[in-house]
Write an enzyme that holds these catalytic residues in place. Sequence first.
Site, PDB file in Angstrom:
ATOM      1  N   ARG A  56      41.520  44.178  43.590  1.00 21.05           N
ATOM      2  CA  ARG A  56      42.071  42.933  43.059  1.00 21.05           C
ATOM      3  C   ARG A  56      43.437  43.167  42.409  1.00 21.05           C
ATOM      4  O   ARG A  56      44.320  42.306  42.464  1.00 21.05           O
ATOM      5  CB  ARG A  56      41.083  42.251  42.096  1.00 21.05           C
ATOM      6  CG  ARG A  56      40.622  43.080  40.893  1.00 21.05           C
ATOM      7  CD  ARG A  56      39.392  42.414  40.294  1.00 21.05           C
ATOM      8  NE  ARG A  56      38.912  42.961  39.030  1.00 21.05           N
ATOM      9  CZ  ARG A  56      38.052  43.964  38.902  1.00 21.05           C
ATOM     10  NH1 ARG A  56      37.634  44.615  39.972  1.00 21.05           N
ATOM     11  NH2 ARG A  56      37.616  44.333  37.710  1.00 21.05           N
ATOM     12  N   HIS A  92      45.730  40.842  37.518  1.00 16.14           N
ATOM     13  CA  HIS A  92      45.499  40.364  38.889  1.00 16.14           C
ATOM     14  C   HIS A  92      45.160  38.868  38.915  1.00 16.14           C
ATOM     15  O   HIS A  92      44.687  38.299  37.919  1.00 16.14           O
ATOM     16  CB  HIS A  92      44.347  41.156  39.521  1.00 16.14           C
ATOM     17  CG  HIS A  92      43.069  41.031  38.760  1.00 16.14           C
ATOM     18  ND1 HIS A  92      42.239  39.948  38.874  1.00 16.14           N
ATOM     19  CD2 HIS A  92      42.510  41.829  37.823  1.00 16.14           C
ATOM     20  CE1 HIS A  92      41.214  40.088  38.080  1.00 16.14           C
ATOM     21  NE2 HIS A  92      41.353  41.220  37.402  1.00 16.14           N
ATOM     22  N   HIS A 139      44.370  44.780  34.706  1.00 17.18           N
ATOM     23  CA  HIS A 139      43.172  43.964  34.447  1.00 17.18           C
ATOM     24  C   HIS A 139      43.172  43.394  33.030  1.00 17.18           C
ATOM     25  O   HIS A 139      43.881  43.905  32.147  1.00 17.18           O
ATOM     26  CB  HIS A 139      41.942  44.855  34.632  1.00 17.18           C
ATOM     27  CG  HIS A 139      41.890  45.469  35.993  1.00 17.18           C
ATOM     28  ND1 HIS A 139      41.175  44.929  37.025  1.00 17.18           N
ATOM     29  CD2 HIS A 139      42.522  46.552  36.508  1.00 17.18           C
ATOM     30  CE1 HIS A 139      41.348  45.660  38.115  1.00 17.18           C
ATOM     31  NE2 HIS A 139      42.161  46.651  37.828  1.00 17.18           N
TER      32      HIS A 139
HETATM   33  C1  DG2 Z   1      36.984  40.978  33.826  1.00 16.38           C
HETATM   34  C2  DG2 Z   1      37.273  40.758  32.375  1.00 16.38           C
HETATM   35  O1  DG2 Z   1      37.926  41.888  34.282  1.00 16.38           O
HETATM   36  O2  DG2 Z   1      36.247  40.114  31.781  1.00 16.38           O
HETATM   37  O3  DG2 Z   1      35.508  42.827  34.172  1.00 16.38           O
HETATM   38  O4  DG2 Z   1      34.615  40.830  34.112  1.00 16.38           O
HETATM   39  O5  DG2 Z   1      40.399  41.362  34.458  1.00 16.38           O
HETATM   40  O6  DG2 Z   1      39.311  42.803  36.146  1.00 16.38           O
HETATM   41  O7  DG2 Z   1      38.784  40.323  36.034  1.00 16.38           O
HETATM   42  P1  DG2 Z   1      39.148  41.566  35.291  1.00 16.38           P
HETATM   43  C3  DG2 Z   1      35.590  41.594  34.049  1.00 16.38           C
HETATM   44  P2  DG2 Z   1      36.227  39.713  30.237  1.00 16.38           P
HETATM   45  O8  DG2 Z   1      36.307  40.983  29.436  1.00 16.38           O
HETATM   46  O9  DG2 Z   1      37.390  38.786  29.981  1.00 16.38           O
HETATM   47  O10 DG2 Z   1      34.897  39.029  30.091  1.00 16.38           O
END
Ligand code: DG2
Length: 246
Positions: free
Chosen positions: A61, A10, A180
């Site tokens: 998202r 996303h 994600h």
């Molecule tokens: C991010 C990934 O998920 O974080 O959950 O904070 O892709 O849904 O924005 P996304 C989150 P990191 O594992 O890269 O810290």
Amino acid sequence: MTYTLVLLRHGESEWNAKNLFTGWVDVALSEKGVEEAKRGGQLLRDANVLPDVVHTSLLRRAMNTAHLALDSADRLWIPVKRSWRLNERHYGALQGKDKAQTLAEFGEEQFMLWRRSYDVPPPPIEVGSEFSQDADPRYADAPQVLTECLKDVLERALPYWDAEIVPDLKAGKTVLVAAHGNSLRAIVKYLDGISDEDIAGLNIPTGIPLVYELDEETLKPVKPGQYLDPDAAAEAIKAVANQGKK
Ligand code: DG2
């Protein structure tokens, strides 16, 4: 013959922009993220990689990114399939916490273990707490999830891959998976056969389609996945890797 698979993280979310651990918290795209999603669709259109079906998570998202990208690619009419199995990794008790503060509080080793190790989950989230999803009706058919490591994500994503995505690929459809950072890292680990150690170094940028050609027999890539904007992807990958260190 090969099958075409497109992976799309996303666009930037409001919590990506604020540098907060997000996981299953259902945050919106930021304005920049909306533009990234639209541009992702333009990149697909320009490359003439036109999805026939999209698989996405239950988080807005990813759902909205799929919608915006497909609108830009003039493919908004294709079927959409959603599953919690494509959700982001549940970040447990880290959900809602600032990445830089967490790094400062726990140190780089523990921070990176939680964030990028294959099999160490963060502490579980407290049931009923502000950023828990235990009462969320969209997960009525899912087991209770209170934290996950990447291994857990792969184990819950693979049944969906086999049951829902593979049949679409085998039907010759160009498949878009809009998901994600970590659910896509799990799928890339599986496709590329990346080791449990090396997967720690793999980061996925927001909003840039990653296109795979899969062998029709093995359903494994015949060559490395290609980002449709490799220069932008390389820059954005560095930024994801350095999150927390700002
Ligand atoms: C991010 C990934 O998920 O974080 O959950 O904070 O892709 O849904 O924005 P996304 C989150 P990191 O594992 O890269 O810290």
